[in-house]
Scaffold this active site. Structure first.
Site, PDB file in Angstrom:
ATOM      1  N   HIS A  77      -5.283   6.091  -7.354  1.00 21.67           N
ATOM      2  CA  HIS A  77      -3.644   6.240  -8.515  1.00 21.67           C
ATOM      3  C   HIS A  77      -3.314   6.701 -10.108  1.00 21.67           C
ATOM      4  O   HIS A  77      -3.365   5.368 -11.173  1.00 21.67           O
ATOM      5  CB  HIS A  77      -2.944   5.385  -7.423  1.00 21.67           C
ATOM      6  CG  HIS A  77      -1.394   5.392  -8.061  1.00 21.67           C
ATOM      7  ND1 HIS A  77      -0.480   5.933  -6.544  1.00 21.67           N
ATOM      8  CD2 HIS A  77      -0.145   5.338  -9.167  1.00 21.67           C
ATOM      9  CE1 HIS A  77       0.842   5.595  -7.519  1.00 21.67           C
ATOM     10  NE2 HIS A  77       0.206   5.510  -8.991  1.00 21.67           N
ATOM     11  N   TRP A  79       0.915  -1.416  -0.074  1.00 18.51           N
ATOM     12  CA  TRP A  79       0.050   0.028  -0.057  1.00 18.51           C
ATOM     13  C   TRP A  79       1.029   1.719   0.020  1.00 18.51           C
ATOM     14  O   TRP A  79      -0.037   1.991  -0.260  1.00 18.51           O
ATOM     15  CB  TRP A  79      -1.020  -0.198   1.058  1.00 18.51           C
ATOM     16  CG  TRP A  79      -1.572  -1.409   1.049  1.00 18.51           C
ATOM     17  CD1 TRP A  79      -1.204  -2.101   2.065  1.00 18.51           C
ATOM     18  CD2 TRP A  79      -2.927  -1.987   1.010  1.00 18.51           C
ATOM     19  NE1 TRP A  79      -2.472  -3.378   1.860  1.00 18.51           N
ATOM     20  CE2 TRP A  79      -3.137  -2.852   0.173  1.00 18.51           C
ATOM     21  CE3 TRP A  79      -3.186  -1.233  -0.707  1.00 18.51           C
ATOM     22  CZ2 TRP A  79      -3.945  -3.646  -0.271  1.00 18.51           C
ATOM     23  CZ3 TRP A  79      -4.294  -1.169  -1.202  1.00 18.51           C
ATOM     24  CH2 TRP A  79      -5.180  -3.062  -0.536  1.00 18.51           C
ATOM     25  N   VAL A  80       1.773   1.484   0.404  1.00 22.08           N
ATOM     26  CA  VAL A  80       2.668   1.948   0.584  1.00 22.08           C
ATOM     27  C   VAL A  80       4.297   2.043   0.150  1.00 22.08           C
ATOM     28  O   VAL A  80       4.727   1.124   0.970  1.00 22.08           O
ATOM     29  CB  VAL A  80       2.714   2.932   2.263  1.00 22.08           C
ATOM     30  CG1 VAL A  80       4.034   4.282   1.909  1.00 22.08           C
ATOM     31  CG2 VAL A  80       1.985   3.495   2.749  1.00 22.08           C
ATOM     32  N   GLU A  92      -5.968   0.165  -5.865  1.00 23.81           N
ATOM     33  CA  GLU A  92      -5.448   2.091  -5.893  1.00 23.81           C
ATOM     34  C   GLU A  92      -6.002   2.438  -7.304  1.00 23.81           C
ATOM     35  O   GLU A  92      -5.881   3.187  -7.832  1.00 23.81           O
ATOM     36  CB  GLU A  92      -4.183   2.094  -6.188  1.00 23.81           C
ATOM     37  CG  GLU A  92      -3.591   1.699  -4.297  1.00 23.81           C
ATOM     38  CD  GLU A  92      -2.234   2.370  -3.973  1.00 23.81           C
ATOM     39  OE1 GLU A  92      -1.895   3.652  -4.873  1.00 23.81           O
ATOM     40  OE2 GLU A  92      -1.307   1.830  -3.384  1.00 23.81           O
ATOM     41  N   HIS A 144       5.809   8.342  -7.060  1.00 20.46           N
ATOM     42  CA  HIS A 144       5.326   9.523  -6.559  1.00 20.46           C
ATOM     43  C   HIS A 144       6.633   9.906  -6.531  1.00 20.46           C
ATOM     44  O   HIS A 144       6.318  11.389  -6.773  1.00 20.46           O
ATOM     45  CB  HIS A 144       5.197   9.463  -5.351  1.00 20.46           C
ATOM     46  CG  HIS A 144       3.065   9.108  -5.182  1.00 20.46           C
ATOM     47  ND1 HIS A 144       2.448  10.061  -5.371  1.00 20.46           N
ATOM     48  CD2 HIS A 144       2.453   8.060  -4.953  1.00 20.46           C
ATOM     49  CE1 HIS A 144       1.009   9.478  -5.509  1.00 20.46           C
ATOM     50  NE2 HIS A 144       1.619   8.310  -4.761  1.00 20.46           N
ATOM     51  N   SER A 178       8.907   3.890  -5.530  1.00 21.00           N
ATOM     52  CA  SER A 178       7.308   4.763  -5.008  1.00 21.00           C
ATOM     53  C   SER A 178       6.922   5.941  -6.843  1.00 21.00           C
ATOM     54  O   SER A 178       8.986   6.389  -6.764  1.00 21.00           O
ATOM     55  CB  SER A 178       7.256   5.440  -4.334  1.00 21.00           C
ATOM     56  OG  SER A 178       5.960   6.643  -3.892  1.00 21.00           O
ATOM     57  N   ASP A 207      -2.494  10.865  -6.422  1.00 18.84           N
ATOM     58  CA  ASP A 207      -3.168  10.758  -6.022  1.00 18.84           C
ATOM     59  C   ASP A 207      -4.583  11.016  -6.210  1.00 18.84           C
ATOM     60  O   ASP A 207      -4.528  12.506  -5.406  1.00 18.84           O
ATOM     61  CB  ASP A 207      -3.422  10.110  -4.320  1.00 18.84           C
ATOM     62  CG  ASP A 207      -1.923   8.782  -4.695  1.00 18.84           C
ATOM     63  OD1 ASP A 207      -1.879   7.668  -5.224  1.00 18.84           O
ATOM     64  OD2 ASP A 207      -1.898   9.121  -3.002  1.00 18.84           O
TER      65      ASP A 207
END
Length: 292
Positions: free
Chosen positions: A258, A191-192, A255, A200, A198, A207
């Site tokens: 995302h 989830w992370v 997700e 991100h 990542s 998100d």
């Protein structure tokens, strides 16, 4: 006068002959039932007509009408095999050109390059993204708002330290819930993303949630904003990065918030393929190597 025996016999014969002629009905047409079935073909004068010689009929069966050519399943196996061998049955897909940064794969098994650099641009709400994705992102959000919806970015570019904080925080919460250290790390990674893995951190992932429902749960897919984004994001170069049925391949749980920027042409190609990014890039690599 007395008749002699010879005269009596002669007279009897004449009477019998007369009686037979009258009984036969000379000149009388036979009834329909009594009339024999004769050849109905007209007979030319002088031509002998024979009732017992009825012309034979020759039955000619029509040739079967050929049906239109059926689909491939009706073709002979050997024909299909030959067609496949000639390359006519299926052509290799043609992939749009893309720069390395657009299709850079970052996931639990592929860390981002250590020397990766990104030039950021700040959105009106303070979020930051790779400047190469800025215009398409702004256009997508504007179109979504024009549709009467309220999309909200809840996470965009993250630094290494920010990602580390989020990852460790998720592990701590799972440990408090009773997970072992190893199990907590594995579950947190679903989830992370582990720091360095990542999207991100690339500045290419966002998100996006609904203003009216900002929880990062599966219910997010029910919001009008997510329904609109899932249907139209590819038009602006984005893909839903972690689909519901691809978790075993992406390494990340579903997700529905995302989105990853890959450019408009690649986004369209991924959408049409029905593949997640990992599957698409593998197919792309194998195909291009074969064509080289």
């Amino acid at each position: 006068m007395r008749w002699s025996k010879r005269a009596a016999a002669l007279l009897a014969s004449l009477l019998l002959l007369l009686t037979a002629v009258q009984a036969g009905g000379m000149g009388k047409e036979p009834s329909a039932r009594e009339r024999p079935v004769l050849n109905t073909r007209l007979t030319a004068p002088g031509e002998e007509r024979e009732a017992s010689k009825i012309p034979e009929l020759t039955v000619v069966a029509p040739e079967p009408v050929k049906e239109p050519e059926r689909a491939a399943e009706s073709a002979k196996p050997e024909a299909r095999t030959a067609e496949a061998a000639s390359g006519k049955e299926r052509k290799d897909p043609v992939f749009p050109e893309a720069e390395d940064w657009q299709i850079l794969l970052v996931n639990p098994w592929n860390e981002m390059p250590e020397d990766y650099e990104v030039t950021l641009k700040t959105l009106p709400d303070g979020n930051k993204v790779d400047e190469r994705a800025y215009e398409d992102l702004a256009a997508m959000l504007e179109a979504c708002r024009k549709a009467g919806l309220q999309p909200k970015i809840c996470s965009s570019y993250r630094t290494q330290s920010k990602q580390t904080y989020l990852y460790n925080n998720k592990i701590a919460r799972l440990r408090n819930a009773g997970y072992s250290r190893k199990a907590a790390e594995a579950e947190a990674g679903r989830w992370v993303a582990r720091p360095g893995t990542s999207e991100h951190q690339l500045g290419l992932a966002l998100d996006i949630v609904s203003q009216s429902y900002q929880a990062l749960t599966k219910k997010q897919e029910k919001t009008a904003e997510q329904k609109w984004l899932m249907e139209h994001c590819w038009e602006y170069g984005f893909i839903l990065r972690y689909p519901n049925d691809k978790s075993e391949i992406t390494g990340i749980g579903y997700e529905p918030w995302h989105y990853r920027y890959v450019g408009r042409e690649v986004a369209l190609d991924i959408r049409d393929s029905g593949l997640c990014m990992e599957e698409y890039l593998l197919l792309r690599e194998e195909t291009l190597e074969k064509q080289a």
